[in-house]
Each structure stands twice: as structure tokens, then as C-alpha cells.
Write an enzyme that holds these catalytic residues in place. Structure first.
Site, short mmCIF file in Angstrom:
data_model
loop_
_atom_site.label_atom_id
_atom_site.label_comp_id
_atom_site.label_asym_id
_atom_site.label_seq_id
_atom_site.Cartn_x
_atom_site.Cartn_y
_atom_site.Cartn_z
N THR A 82 0.84 -1.20 0.00
CA THR A 82 0.00 0.00 0.00
C THR A 82 0.87 1.25 0.00
O THR A 82 0.60 2.21 -0.73
CB THR A 82 -0.95 0.01 1.21
OG1 THR A 82 -1.75 -1.16 1.17
CG2 THR A 82 -1.81 1.25 1.23
N HIS A 109 2.20 1.81 -3.42
CA HIS A 109 1.16 2.37 -4.31
C HIS A 109 0.97 3.86 -4.04
O HIS A 109 0.82 4.66 -4.98
CB HIS A 109 -0.17 1.64 -4.13
CG HIS A 109 -0.17 0.24 -4.65
ND1 HIS A 109 0.11 -0.07 -5.96
CD2 HIS A 109 -0.42 -0.94 -4.04
CE1 HIS A 109 0.03 -1.38 -6.14
NE2 HIS A 109 -0.28 -1.93 -4.98
#
Length: 109
Positions: free
Chosen positions: A39, A42
Site C-alpha cells: 500500500t 502504491h
């Protein structure tokens, strides 16, 4: 304390920040270790700008010790070791819909 903040795709800055006092039913964690997960990658690539509001300290996997207690906190004490993972599926107090509303664990004392 120093914090690494997401600024924009591919951009992080490191700045001095004041500790945030915990609100009702919250604790502040003195972060000892923070993970970098998929995450976070990203976010760093700019793929999650709809969820992260720059500038924001990211990092939702961390461990450390309780540094301060907010009002109405029970069952925790200052100095107690903790681990924390902020995810929308079970930490609804920390998110507003799908938007992260608290700073993460990329902090240094």
C-alpha cells in the site's frame, strides 16, 4: 520529532513536526519500527491520491510504545508496548469512508 511525508507521486519530504495530542478514545504511539508495505508503495507511486491528502505522514504498520493517552482511554497505559495496523476493514475510527484521516508511522523521535 521528524516525519517523512508523502507530497506527490514520487515525492517525500522529511520535516520536523510537533507531536499530536490524542483525542477522545485515542492513544499516541512512540514509533519504534514501521513497515513499508505494498500500500505504501502504491501511495508513493501516486496511485492512491484519492485516499491520501498530501502532505501526509504515511505508514500504517508499526510498533512502539504508548506515549500519551487521550480522554476516555481505558485498558492502556503510557509505556505499554503496542503494535498497530490501520486498515479500513477494522479501524473505522481512523478513517472517514475510504480516506485516511490520521498520520501514519513514518516518524522518528
Amino acid at each position: 520529532m521528524r516525519a517523512a511525508r508523502y507530497i506527490a507521486a514520487g515525492q517525500i519530504d522529511v520535516v520536523d513536526v510537533d507531536p499530536i495530542e490524542p483525542g477522545p478514545a485515542e492513544v499516541r504511539i512512540e514509533v519504534a519500527y514501521s513497515g513499508i508495505c505494498g500500500t505504501d508503495l502504491h501511495i508513493l507511486h501516486g496511485a492512491m491520491d484519492h485516499r491520501v491528502h498530501a502532505p501526509q505522514v504515511i505508514g500504517h504498520e508499526m510498533s512502539g510504545r504508548v506515549a500519551a493517552l487521550g480522554p476516555d482511554v481505558t485498558g492502556w497505559s503510557v509505556g505499554q508496548p503496542v503494535t498497530a495496523v490501520f486498515l479500513a476493514s477494522f479501524a473505522s475510527d481512523y478513517v472517514n469512508g475510504s480516506t485516511v484521516t490520521v498520520d501514519g508511522g513514518w516518524l522518528e523521535r
